[in-house]
Design a protein around this motif. Structure first.
Motif, PDB file in Angstrom:
ATOM      1  N   UNK A 106      -7.800  -8.165  -1.720  1.00  0.00           N
ATOM      2  CA  UNK A 106      -8.178  -9.306  -0.888  1.00  0.00           C
ATOM      3  C   UNK A 106      -6.936 -10.030  -0.368  1.00  0.00           C
ATOM      4  N   UNK A 107      -5.969 -10.224  -1.250  1.00  0.00           N
ATOM      5  CA  UNK A 107      -4.731 -10.907  -0.868  1.00  0.00           C
ATOM      6  C   UNK A 107      -4.013 -10.127   0.224  1.00  0.00           C
ATOM      7  N   UNK A 108      -4.069  -8.798   0.164  1.00  0.00           N
ATOM      8  CA  UNK A 108      -3.431  -7.978   1.190  1.00  0.00           C
ATOM      9  C   UNK A 108      -4.034  -8.250   2.564  1.00  0.00           C
ATOM     10  N   UNK A 109      -5.336  -8.483   2.610  1.00  0.00           N
ATOM     11  CA  UNK A 109      -5.986  -8.778   3.879  1.00  0.00           C
ATOM     12  C   UNK A 109      -5.679 -10.195   4.363  1.00  0.00           C
ATOM     13  N   UNK A 110      -5.336 -11.077   3.455  1.00  0.00           N
ATOM     14  CA  UNK A 110      -5.022 -12.448   3.841  1.00  0.00           C
ATOM     15  C   UNK A 110      -3.561 -12.676   4.154  1.00  0.00           C
ATOM     16  N   UNK A 111      -2.676 -12.155   3.294  1.00  0.00           N
ATOM     17  CA  UNK A 111      -1.250 -12.466   3.409  1.00  0.00           C
ATOM     18  C   UNK A 111      -0.352 -11.258   3.635  1.00  0.00           C
ATOM     19  N   UNK A 112      -0.893 -10.038   3.511  1.00  0.00           N
ATOM     20  CA  UNK A 112      -0.052  -8.871   3.706  1.00  0.00           C
ATOM     21  C   UNK A 112       0.580  -8.383   2.412  1.00  0.00           C
ATOM     22  N   UNK A 113       1.331  -7.283   2.482  1.00  0.00           N
ATOM     23  CA  UNK A 113       1.842  -6.614   1.279  1.00  0.00           C
ATOM     24  C   UNK A 113       2.887  -7.409   0.514  1.00  0.00           C
ATOM     25  N   UNK A 114       3.664  -8.262   1.185  1.00  0.00           N
ATOM     26  CA  UNK A 114       4.729  -8.979   0.486  1.00  0.00           C
ATOM     27  C   UNK A 114       4.162  -9.922  -0.584  1.00  0.00           C
ATOM     28  N   UNK A 115       2.965 -10.430  -0.367  1.00  0.00           N
ATOM     29  CA  UNK A 115       2.306 -11.276  -1.367  1.00  0.00           C
ATOM     30  C   UNK A 115       1.363 -10.443  -2.226  1.00  0.00           C
ATOM     31  N   UNK A 116       0.771  -9.423  -1.624  1.00  0.00           N
ATOM     32  CA  UNK A 116      -0.241  -8.629  -2.332  1.00  0.00           C
ATOM     33  C   UNK A 116       0.349  -7.854  -3.501  1.00  0.00           C
ATOM     34  N   UNK A 117       1.517  -7.245  -3.323  1.00  0.00           N
ATOM     35  CA  UNK A 117       2.059  -6.394  -4.385  1.00  0.00           C
ATOM     36  C   UNK A 117       2.497  -7.188  -5.618  1.00  0.00           C
ATOM     37  N   UNK A 118       3.155  -8.355  -5.483  1.00  0.00           N
ATOM     38  CA  UNK A 118       3.368  -9.173  -6.685  1.00  0.00           C
ATOM     39  C   UNK A 118       2.055  -9.597  -7.338  1.00  0.00           C
ATOM     40  N   UNK A 119       1.027  -9.839  -6.516  1.00  0.00           N
ATOM     41  CA  UNK A 119      -0.291 -10.163  -7.071  1.00  0.00           C
ATOM     42  C   UNK A 119      -0.838  -8.985  -7.870  1.00  0.00           C
TER      43      UNK A 119
END
Length: 500
Positions: A106-119
């Protein structure tokens, strides 16, 4: 089925980059048993991941030991409200996207990979740590049966280690065989365990009703310890969102997953409030030997002269934590599967068993690490009860980190698909702020190993974040596949039309 605006993406690594049409030739998560699980197995995933029966017999005692009875009740009440707010933030995303990676997708769809991968890493820490705690609890409480029946006077660590290994093998077989079988079995185990534990909590309240409740629940709250105790209380709820990792495999994901997210925290919260209340009363005048025991609740029943009840308690806690570990590793494996399918992790993680359609390779690898964790802890001389507490605390930090970004991603995702909501925006920012404060408070307190665990968690997150930023700058194409979610295929439409 995701809307067309949901499926939009740009070629930049700053935004979800995998582009999927409304109807795809094949799903990006092909290989799994898509659209097969009814509501019960989906609900079982979240219930088993929380393990309200086993957790209600273990986690409240940690809080009570550090604070008064009033502080324990407050901690769990606050934790329940916080988790319900998190659930309200996640549900809109679960109603629009069918994912396998859970919150980080979900985070990847909102903020992209730079935030999604640490999540994703934060979620891996959460799922992995709680699985280790579950296996350790299985070994400890099954071995404690010998103490409860009078065969032994103490827990024997070699036997605990042997039980952990056997339980891990059994879990691996169940997960490779299929999610429907394992999820249904864990729900049945957890229902029985809940009935047993709730009955025992009520029994405690009846047998210790003569305690001075005014003293037990005296308002002596240590503000310095409250932050970490709320974190520990939140750890009793973590995993409620794990049903999102079954969205692609659920028969009606946009209904069954949000319903599970709504009701699981409420049911668990009521059980925990009952448990912390009755245990506060029972432990107030308990002998010192009971308080310092590695299994305080079982020791309390033994001190009351009820060996049979103590044995039942041991079995109930052990089976509940077995279900917890099983469900948590199921979720962990699907995060690894998604990372492998996105080619961020080794591609083998994204493969499935040709017969059982489960991420078998990722399952074996995950179970090896999860099993090794508690074994190394015990071999290094760690106390099992302290180990359970520390693993649960670390898992709470991991979960809350992923919850924080998910709460902020929800309004962003809705805005991207043209469904902006001021209510979700306000709720997301407010909930994320609370989670941030809790994380900082837990990091700053010296209760138990909270500060050390906080350092470990923050350091690992920093390393992952720096690595992801470096890759995004030097080789952005490597992050181009992050943001995989299930897509409707032509075969799905043909199957539906045929059924009609």
């Amino acid at each position: 089925m995701p809307t067309s605006s949901t499926a939009e993406s740009s070629s930049s690594a700053e935004s979800p980059s995998a582009t999927y049409p409304l109807v795809a030739d094949e799903s990006p998560v092909r290989g799994l048993t898509r659209r097969q699980l009814p509501f019960i197995p989906v609900f079982a995933q979240s219930v088993a991941a929380i393990a309200p029966a086993g957790t209600s017999a273990v986690t409240p005692l940690f809080v009570i030991a550090a604070m008064s009875g009033a502080g324990g009740v407050i901690s769990f009440a606050v934790a329940m409200v916080v988790v319900m707010m998190i659930s309200a933030c996640v549900r809109p995303m679960a109603q629009r996207l069918a994912v396998v990676g859970g919150l980080y997708s979900y985070v990847a769809q909102g903020f992209g990979p730079r935030v999604a991968l640490p999540t994703a890493w934060s979620a891996i820490v959460g799922y992995g740590s709680v699985s280790m705690a579950g296996l350790l609890a299985v070994g400890l409480y099954l071995n404690h049966i010998a103490v409860s029946i009078g065969v032994s006077t103490s827990v024997w660590l070699p036997i605990v280690c042997a039980i952990i290994v056997v339980a891990a093998v059994a879990m691996t077989v169940l997960m490779v065989r299929g999610i429907k079988v394992s999820a249904t079995a864990t729900l049945a185990i957890e229902v029985v365990a809940v009935v047993i534990l709730v009955g025992l909590m009520v029994w405690l309240g009846i047998t210790h009703h003569s305690a001075d409740w005014a003293k037990v629940f005296a308002p002596q709250v240590d503000v310095g310890s409250m932050g970490l105790m709320i974190v520990v209380a939140v750890s009793a709820f973590v995993g409620f969102e794990s049903a999102t990792t079954l969205s692609a495999e659920a028969r009606r994901p946009f209904r069954s997953v949000p319903r599970t997210l709504r009701w699981t925290p409420i049911a668990a919260g009521l059980i925990y409030l009952l448990a912390v209340t009755t245990q506060s009363v029972a432990m107030f005048d308990a002998p010192a030997g009971v308080r310092t025991s590695s299994t305080p609740l079982a020791a309390l029943f033994l001190s009351d002269g009820t060996r049979v009840t103590a044995v039942i308690l041991d079995i109930g806690i052990a089976t509940s934590f077995f279900a917890c570990a099983l469900a948590s590793v199921n979720a962990l494996v699907r995060v690894l599967f998604t990372l492998g399918r996105e080619r961020v992790a080794p591609r083998a993680f994204g493969t499935t068993h040709p017969r059982f359609h489960t991420p078998a390779f990722a399952t074996v690898c995950a179970m090896a690490v999860v099993t090794l964790g508690p074994l190394v802890f015990l071999w290094c001389g760690g106390d099992p009860q302290n180990g359970i507490r520390d693993f649960l605390t670390l898992s709470a930090l991991g979960y809350m980190g992923s919850y924080l970004t998910a709460c902020l991603a929800s309004p962003r995702l809705l805005a991207r698909i043209g469904e902006s909501s001021r209510r979700i925006l306000a709720l997301g920012v407010f909930t994320a702020t609370i989670l941030g404060v809790l994380l900082l408070t837990a990091f700053g307190t010296g209760v138990g190993h909270g500060r050390i665990l906080g350092v470990v968690y923050v350091a690992s997150m920093a390393v992952v974040t720096v690595f992801v930023l470096g890759v995004a700058r030097r080789r952005p194409r490597l992050l181009g596949g992050v943001g995989v979610f299930d897509a409707t295929t032509s075969a799905d439409i043909l199957t539906t039309a045929t059924l009609r």
